[in-house]
Design an enzyme around this catalytic site. Structure first.
Site, short mmCIF file in Angstrom:
data_model
loop_
_atom_site.label_atom_id
_atom_site.label_comp_id
_atom_site.label_asym_id
_atom_site.label_seq_id
_atom_site.Cartn_x
_atom_site.Cartn_y
_atom_site.Cartn_z
N HIS A 50 0.81 -1.33 0.19
CA HIS A 50 0.12 -0.08 -0.15
C HIS A 50 0.90 1.33 0.09
O HIS A 50 1.94 1.09 0.43
CB HIS A 50 -0.81 -0.09 1.32
CG HIS A 50 -2.20 -1.03 1.26
ND1 HIS A 50 -3.12 -0.99 2.24
CD2 HIS A 50 -1.97 -2.04 0.31
CE1 HIS A 50 -3.86 -2.02 1.99
NE2 HIS A 50 -3.34 -2.65 1.01
N GLU A 81 1.04 3.68 2.00
CA GLU A 81 1.43 4.21 3.52
C GLU A 81 2.48 3.20 3.55
O GLU A 81 3.55 3.91 4.21
CB GLU A 81 0.39 3.96 4.16
CG GLU A 81 -0.70 4.79 4.12
CD GLU A 81 -1.81 3.99 3.40
OE1 GLU A 81 -3.26 4.27 3.79
OE2 GLU A 81 -1.74 3.24 2.28
N CYS A 125 -2.43 -0.35 7.55
CA CYS A 125 -1.68 0.87 7.41
C CYS A 125 -1.68 1.50 8.92
O CYS A 125 -1.07 2.27 9.27
CB CYS A 125 -2.09 1.53 6.17
SG CYS A 125 -1.71 0.69 4.71
#
EC number: 3.5.4.33
Length: 156
Positions: A64, A66, A97
Site C-alpha cells: 500500500h 502508506e 496501514c
C-alpha cells in the site's frame, strides 16, 4: 488520539500543499492501473518519503502507499520511529496501514477522503497510536473523485 476535522486546524494551508503531493503519487498509481492512493511523509516541513499503491505491480497485498512511504521514511531517518513526522494520504488508511502507523508512532495522519468500506475507523479509531493526531477532509472531494474515476473505468 485526537481526531480533528480540517476546518479546526490552522495547518490547513500547508496540509493542502502536501495533500497535493500525495495526489501526485495517487496519479502515478492510477496511471499504472493500481488503485489510486498516494502518500507522502513530511518531517520539519520537508517531504522525506513518497509512496503509491504497488500491490498489482509487486503482486503484494501489503504494498500500500502508506507502507511504501513508511519504509522510505524509516530509511531516510535511519530508524523505525516517525515521532516528528506527518503522513499525508489521499484515502483513509486501512487497518493494516493504521496499525503500521501505530508502530511507527507517527505524530500526525492527514487524509483526504474516508473509506467507508475498508478504512480503519470502520473497525476502531483506536488502532492509531494514542499520541497521533488524525486530520480528515483535506481536499476530500478531489481525493474521492480520483478513486471514483478509477473504479468507473474498471466497470466499463
Amino acid at each position: 488520539m485526537k481526531y480533528i476535522n480540517f476546518e479546526d486546524t490552522s495547518d490547513s494551508v500547508s496540509d493542502e500543499f502536501f495533500m497535493k503531493e500525495a495526489l501526485r503519487e495517487a496519479q502515478k498509481a492510477f496511471d499504472a492501473d493500481e488503485v489510486p492512493i498516494g502518500a507522502v511523509i513530511v518531517h520539519d516541513g520537508k517531504i522525506i518519503a513518497r509512496g503509491h499503491n504497488l500491490t498489482e505491480t509487486l503482486n503484494d497485498v501489503t504494498a500500500h502507499a502508506e507502507m511504501q512511504a513508511f519504509t522510505a521514511a524509516a530509511n531516510y531517518i535511519g530508524g523505525k520511529y516517525l515521532k516528528d513526522c506527518t503522513l499525508y494520504v489521499t484515502i483513509e488508511p486501512c487497518v493494516m496501514c493504521a496499525g503500521a502507523s501505530y508502530w511507527s508512532q507517527i505524530k500526525r495522519i492527514v487524509f483526504g477522503a474516508r473509506d467507508e468500506k475498508r478504512g480503519y475507523a470502520t473497525i476502531s479509531k483506536d488502532i492509531v497510536h494514542p499520541k497521533t493526531t488524525v486530520v480528515s477532509g483535506i481536499m476530500e472531494e478531489t481525493c474521492r473523485e480520483l478513486m471514483q474515476r478509477f473504479f468507473q473505468l474498471k466497470r466499463r
